[in-house]
Design a protein around this motif. Structure first.
Motif, PDB file in Angstrom:
ATOM      1  N   VAL A 175       0.834  -1.199   0.000  1.00 51.57           N
ATOM      2  CA  VAL A 175       0.000   0.000   0.000  1.00 51.57           C
ATOM      3  C   VAL A 175       0.869   1.249   0.000  1.00 51.57           C
ATOM      4  CG1 VAL A 175      -1.933  -1.100   1.217  1.00 51.57           C
ATOM      5  CG2 VAL A 175      -0.129   0.035   2.528  1.00 51.57           C
ATOM      6  N   VAL A 176       0.346   2.314  -0.568  1.00 53.38           N
ATOM      7  CA  VAL A 176       0.907   3.654  -0.395  1.00 53.38           C
ATOM      8  C   VAL A 176      -0.157   4.452   0.346  1.00 53.38           C
ATOM      9  CG1 VAL A 176       1.797   5.712  -1.517  1.00 53.38           C
ATOM     10  CG2 VAL A 176       2.260   3.458  -2.502  1.00 53.38           C
ATOM     11  N   LYS A 177       0.121   4.764   1.589  1.00 52.07           N
ATOM     12  CA  LYS A 177      -0.877   5.342   2.493  1.00 52.07           C
ATOM     13  C   LYS A 177      -0.564   6.820   2.723  1.00 52.07           C
ATOM     14  CE  LYS A 177      -2.607   4.756   7.239  1.00 52.07           C
ATOM     15  NZ  LYS A 177      -2.489   3.926   8.467  1.00 52.07           N
ATOM     16  N   THR A 200       3.639  10.188   4.213  1.00 50.91           N
ATOM     17  CA  THR A 200       3.174   9.197   3.245  1.00 50.91           C
ATOM     18  C   THR A 200       3.920   7.907   3.525  1.00 50.91           C
ATOM     19  OG1 THR A 200       2.703  10.867   1.566  1.00 50.91           O
ATOM     20  CG2 THR A 200       2.938   8.603   0.816  1.00 50.91           C
ATOM     21  N   PHE A 201       3.181   6.850   3.806  1.00 49.65           N
ATOM     22  CA  PHE A 201       3.765   5.573   4.179  1.00 49.65           C
ATOM     23  C   PHE A 201       3.757   4.619   2.984  1.00 49.65           C
ATOM     24  CE2 PHE A 201       1.996   7.378   8.033  1.00 49.65           C
ATOM     25  CZ  PHE A 201       2.959   7.131   9.001  1.00 49.65           C
ATOM     26  N   VAL A 202       4.834   3.859   2.843  1.00 50.56           N
ATOM     27  CA  VAL A 202       4.856   2.719   1.937  1.00 50.56           C
ATOM     28  C   VAL A 202       4.887   1.466   2.812  1.00 50.56           C
ATOM     29  CG1 VAL A 202       6.139   1.443   0.191  1.00 50.56           C
ATOM     30  CG2 VAL A 202       6.023   3.926   0.065  1.00 50.56           C
ATOM     31  N   GLY A 203       3.819   0.698   2.762  1.00 51.57           N
ATOM     32  CA  GLY A 203       3.757  -0.541   3.531  1.00 51.57           C
ATOM     33  C   GLY A 203       4.148  -1.717   2.651  1.00 51.57           C
ATOM     34  N   ILE A 204       5.181  -2.454   3.054  1.00 53.34           N
ATOM     35  CA  ILE A 204       5.692  -3.551   2.242  1.00 53.34           C
ATOM     36  C   ILE A 204       5.319  -4.899   2.846  1.00 53.34           C
ATOM     37  CG2 ILE A 204       7.607  -2.157   1.370  1.00 53.34           C
ATOM     38  CD1 ILE A 204       9.479  -3.626   3.284  1.00 53.34           C
ATOM     39  N   GLU A 211       9.118  11.937  -0.555  1.00 51.38           N
ATOM     40  CA  GLU A 211       9.606  11.339   0.673  1.00 51.38           C
ATOM     41  C   GLU A 211       8.573  10.349   1.199  1.00 51.38           C
ATOM     42  OE1 GLU A 211      10.810  14.296   3.508  1.00 51.38           O
ATOM     43  OE2 GLU A 211      12.838  14.322   2.659  1.00 51.38           O
ATOM     44  N   TYR A 212       9.061   9.151   1.482  1.00 51.72           N
ATOM     45  CA  TYR A 212       8.184   8.094   1.988  1.00 51.72           C
ATOM     46  C   TYR A 212       8.769   7.525   3.274  1.00 51.72           C
ATOM     47  CZ  TYR A 212       6.379   7.918  -2.857  1.00 51.72           C
ATOM     48  OH  TYR A 212       5.840   8.215  -4.076  1.00 51.72           O
ATOM     49  N   ARG A 213       7.886   7.176   4.203  1.00 45.37           N
ATOM     50  CA  ARG A 213       8.300   6.376   5.355  1.00 45.37           C
ATOM     51  C   ARG A 213       7.988   4.919   5.021  1.00 45.37           C
ATOM     52  NH1 ARG A 213       7.551   8.020  11.581  1.00 45.37           N
ATOM     53  NH2 ARG A 213       9.070   9.521  10.749  1.00 45.37           N
ATOM     54  N   VAL A 214       9.034   4.096   4.959  1.00 46.63           N
ATOM     55  CA  VAL A 214       8.876   2.699   4.566  1.00 46.63           C
ATOM     56  C   VAL A 214       8.674   1.858   5.823  1.00 46.63           C
ATOM     57  CG1 VAL A 214       9.886   0.760   3.311  1.00 46.63           C
ATOM     58  CG2 VAL A 214      10.349   3.102   2.564  1.00 46.63           C
ATOM     59  N   VAL A 230       6.352   5.847  -5.852  1.00 50.31           N
ATOM     60  CA  VAL A 230       6.007   4.457  -5.524  1.00 50.31           C
ATOM     61  C   VAL A 230       4.516   4.235  -5.731  1.00 50.31           C
ATOM     62  CG1 VAL A 230       5.970   2.679  -3.738  1.00 50.31           C
ATOM     63  CG2 VAL A 230       7.881   4.306  -3.843  1.00 50.31           C
ATOM     64  N   SER A 231       4.189   3.137  -6.374  1.00 52.90           N
ATOM     65  CA  SER A 231       2.809   2.693  -6.522  1.00 52.90           C
ATOM     66  C   SER A 231       2.686   1.293  -5.930  1.00 52.90           C
ATOM     67  CB  SER A 231       2.401   2.667  -8.001  1.00 52.90           C
ATOM     68  OG  SER A 231       2.564   3.940  -8.603  1.00 52.90           O
ATOM     69  N   ALA A 232       1.482   0.946  -5.520  1.00 54.20           N
ATOM     70  CA  ALA A 232       1.254  -0.417  -5.016  1.00 54.20           C
ATOM     71  C   ALA A 232       1.682  -1.425  -6.070  1.00 54.20           C
ATOM     72  CB  ALA A 232      -0.215  -0.602  -4.666  1.00 54.20           C
ATOM     73  N   GLY A 233       2.398  -2.451  -5.624  1.00 55.60           N
ATOM     74  CA  GLY A 233       2.904  -3.467  -6.544  1.00 55.60           C
ATOM     75  C   GLY A 233       4.349  -3.263  -6.952  1.00 55.60           C
TER      76      GLY A 233
END
Length: 414
Positions: free
Chosen positions: A282-284, A290-294, A326-329, A355-358
């Motif tokens: 997800v990109v939240k 803005t979070f990138v959840g892996i 800027e993303y928080r991973v 970053v996009s989902a996937g």
């Protein structure tokens, strides 16, 4: 190893072929690091002993052995893995800390070189084996060196080694049992940047060494710093090699014979070889971050959460730098498992291509103390591992299945 490829194989292709999360190791980088270490100490009788706790995959151990690197283990299980990889007992050093004496006995029976790191074990070993089996003594040189307090191992309050201030007690036990002490060992810590800490530790060890008549080995451990980001400071291997080689050769001259100089690098040999691949679930977008959840978490790569360690992170699916953010991973574990820690050891963000989902998110410096510290926390599956060697990607560990989660559970009537 380029940014988006390993030996010309795109990271995204590896993710597609083997799935994610996935550890990928570059054999060429490991071989390169072995050569750098050898070249830095080309004027001495050098022996490299890979500290395999950094990464115990059997194929990594076989690669080390193929290139003339011996091995240092810290448990009976690592010892068995080393033997599975083809190492003989004499090529294995056992460096335990606070273990039961039966582990020492097992290592002795298998013919390994053993580091004794407390007076009680030294006494027991001397009483049982006298001068029939040679051993090394791990000394604590009272030196501060390493990236942070969690990875410093030679300072006065460290649990590791026998203090150099207990020299008289050491010699009393050695003489009492006529022990054959073939080597002295120390390990300063991890991420040591310059020669000073190594020099201080070596000086402390060499000052004591003349008290032992049977020495064959001076073992100065490891801890060479590797780069984690662009422009990062690293150990000046040429400087360390020159300073320590000169001190060692001078000691050998005064001692009256040539000894072997040992080092036990772990992270130095494998850290930069590893890349961890995960998929952006997800990109939240949040009002503040803005979070990138892996599809991974601290269960697979715990160094940021355990040490506040910095790892370079990038979007392997998008090489277009025109749109960055800027993303928080973060991970999927029910904990605060942030991957994007800052160089100052705080939770932060990374500037990344959009970053996009996937998308495949790549985490660098994942070769050391990453998979080897992984767990099944949250009942999650352990990832697969791949070694890229001679331009070919080879699966070297299968991904867990649910059967691996429940394999050792015993169901009882409740």
């Amino acid at each position: 190893m380029s940014y988006y490829n390993i030996q010309n194989i795109p990271l995204t292709d590896l993710a597609k072929q083997f799935g994610t999360p996935l550890y990928v190791y570059d054999a060429d980088k490991i071989i390169e690091k072995i050569a750098i270490l050898r070249d830095s100490f080309k004027n001495v009788n050098l022996k490299i002993k890979y500290a395999c706790k950094a990464n115990t995959n059997l194929s990594i151990l076989k690669l080390m052995r193929k290139h003339g690197v011996e091995i240092d283990v810290v448990s009976p299980e690592e010892l068995r893995l080393a033997m599975m990889a083809g190492y003989e007992g004499s090529q294995i050093t056992f460096t335990p800390s606070g273990v039961s004496f039966d582990e020492i006995e097992l290592a002795a029976e298998l013919g390994t070189r053993i580091n004794l790191d407390n007076l009680d074990v030294l006494e027991k070993f001397g009483k049982q084996y006298g001068n029939t089996k040679g051993a090394l003594i791990r000394l604590k040189p009272h030196v501060f060196g390493g990236g942070n307090e969690k990875i410093m191992t030679a300072h006065p309050e460290s649990k590791f080694g026998i203090s150099i201030h207990q020299k008289d007690e050491i010699l009393e036990i050695v003489n009492k049992y006529d022990m054959k002490i073939i080597g002295l060992h120390q390990h300063t810590g991890s991420d040591v940047k310059n020669a000073d800490a190594f020099t201080q530790a070596a000086t402390a060890i060499l000052d004591i060494a003349s008290n032992f008549k049977d020495l064959e080995i001076i073992d100065l451990g490891g801890g060479f710093k590797v780069p984690y980001k662009e422009g990062d400071s690293v150990t000046d291997m040429a400087e360390v090699g020159e300073v320590l080689s000169n001190a060692f050769l001078e000691f050998c001259k005064n001692y009256g014979r040539e000894l072997q100089l040992w080092f036990e690098p772990g992270k130095f040999l494998v850290s930069e070889a590893g890349t961890f691949l995960a998929t952006a679930n997800v990109v939240k977008t949040d009002p503040i971050k803005t979070f990138v959840g892996i599809n991974s978490g601290l269960n697979h790569l715990g160094r940021p959460m355990m040490y506040g360690a910095y790892h370079d992170i990038f979007n392997a699916s998008n090489q277009d730098t025109s749109e960055q953010q800027e993303y928080r991973v973060v991970g999927y574990i029910c904990e605060t498992d942030t991957f994007s820690w800052t160089p100052e050891g705080k939770q932060g963000e990374r500037l990344m291509n959009k970053v996009s989902a996937g998308d495949i998110i790549a985490i660098k410096n994942a070769g050391a103390y990453c998979f080897s510290m992984a767990s099944q926390y949250n009942s999650r599956l352990l990832p697969a591992e791949v070694l890229v060697i001679d331009g070919e990607a080879k699966l070297i560990r299968k991904r867990d299945t649910f059967d691996d989660i429940v394999r050792n559970l015993v169901s009882v009537d409740i």
